[in-house]
Motif scaffolding. Sequence first.
Motif, short mmCIF file in Angstrom:
data_model
loop_
_atom_site.label_atom_id
_atom_site.label_comp_id
_atom_site.label_asym_id
_atom_site.label_seq_id
_atom_site.Cartn_x
_atom_site.Cartn_y
_atom_site.Cartn_z
N ARG A 84 -3.92 10.07 2.09
CA ARG A 84 -4.21 10.13 3.54
C ARG A 84 -4.84 8.82 4.01
O ARG A 84 -4.54 8.34 5.10
CB ARG A 84 -5.12 11.31 3.84
N THR A 85 -5.72 8.26 3.19
CA THR A 85 -6.33 6.98 3.55
C THR A 85 -5.25 5.90 3.65
O THR A 85 -5.25 5.10 4.59
CB THR A 85 -7.37 6.58 2.48
N GLN A 86 -4.34 5.90 2.72
CA GLN A 86 -3.25 4.91 2.76
C GLN A 86 -2.36 5.14 3.97
O GLN A 86 -1.84 4.19 4.56
CB GLN A 86 -2.45 4.96 1.46
N GLU A 87 -2.19 6.39 4.34
CA GLU A 87 -1.40 6.70 5.54
C GLU A 87 -2.07 6.09 6.77
O GLU A 87 -1.40 5.51 7.63
CB GLU A 87 -1.28 8.21 5.69
N GLU A 88 -3.39 6.19 6.86
CA GLU A 88 -4.10 5.60 7.99
C GLU A 88 -3.94 4.09 8.01
O GLU A 88 -3.80 3.49 9.08
CB GLU A 88 -5.58 5.98 7.91
N GLU A 89 -3.96 3.46 6.83
CA GLU A 89 -3.76 2.01 6.76
C GLU A 89 -2.37 1.63 7.26
O GLU A 89 -2.20 0.63 7.97
CB GLU A 89 -3.95 1.52 5.32
N ASN A 130 0.84 -1.21 0.00
CA ASN A 130 0.00 0.00 0.00
C ASN A 130 0.87 1.25 0.00
O ASN A 130 0.56 2.24 -0.68
CB ASN A 130 -0.93 0.01 1.22
N GLU A 174 -6.45 12.92 -0.67
CA GLU A 174 -7.34 12.15 0.22
C GLU A 174 -7.01 10.66 0.16
O GLU A 174 -7.00 9.98 1.18
CB GLU A 174 -8.80 12.38 -0.17
N GLU A 175 -6.74 10.17 -1.03
CA GLU A 175 -6.38 8.77 -1.20
C GLU A 175 -5.08 8.46 -0.46
O GLU A 175 -4.95 7.44 0.21
CB GLU A 175 -6.25 8.44 -2.69
#
Length: 193
Positions: free
Chosen positions: A40-45, A7, A37-38
């Motif tokens: 950032r989502t990967q950062e959360e993962e 990821n 935004e995408e």
Amino acid sequence: MEDAENNFMDAISKFQEAFELVKEHGGGSASIMEEIEELRTQEEELNGAKEELKGEFEEICRNYIAMEDEAAGYVEFKENLQATADALGLENASLKEIREAIRAKCEELGLENENLKALVESHGDLDDEVEILQTEVQSFQDSLEPMQSELERLEGENETIGQKYRKYRKKLRKLEKIAGIIRDNDDSSDFSD
């Protein structure tokens, strides 16, 4: 762990593609914001994967401590057994020989200690049990070594991912600045019309 790394690499690749598009076309702050935004989502993962690794490490530590405590109990039992054999003047004696020596000593003294007798009878021949327990302790210690190696490997991977993550954050900040500049340019071009 591989999913988190994949990821992360996908996020870097998408970031680079988005950056190249911005350089080529110079517009579309909405698509840049979607990319951000995408990312950032990967950062959360990635942060979730990091927490999962931390949980696994803590579980390995708890298992290690439990095995150490169990091993200490076995060592104490063995020392007590050896002290009993020494007190009876026996060397390299089996548990059965120690039990017989205790019975003989009690008969010699004309004593019958019901607690000792019950203990000796209830445990029977403990040599096999002690050997099994020592084998289990050795097995635990043997299984701990690969866990320790795996833990060290995971810590190394975690550090590598941490370095990549810091680079990614720098690139993300630059992209956000570029997106802000493009947005400001789009807003100012609306007024010039």
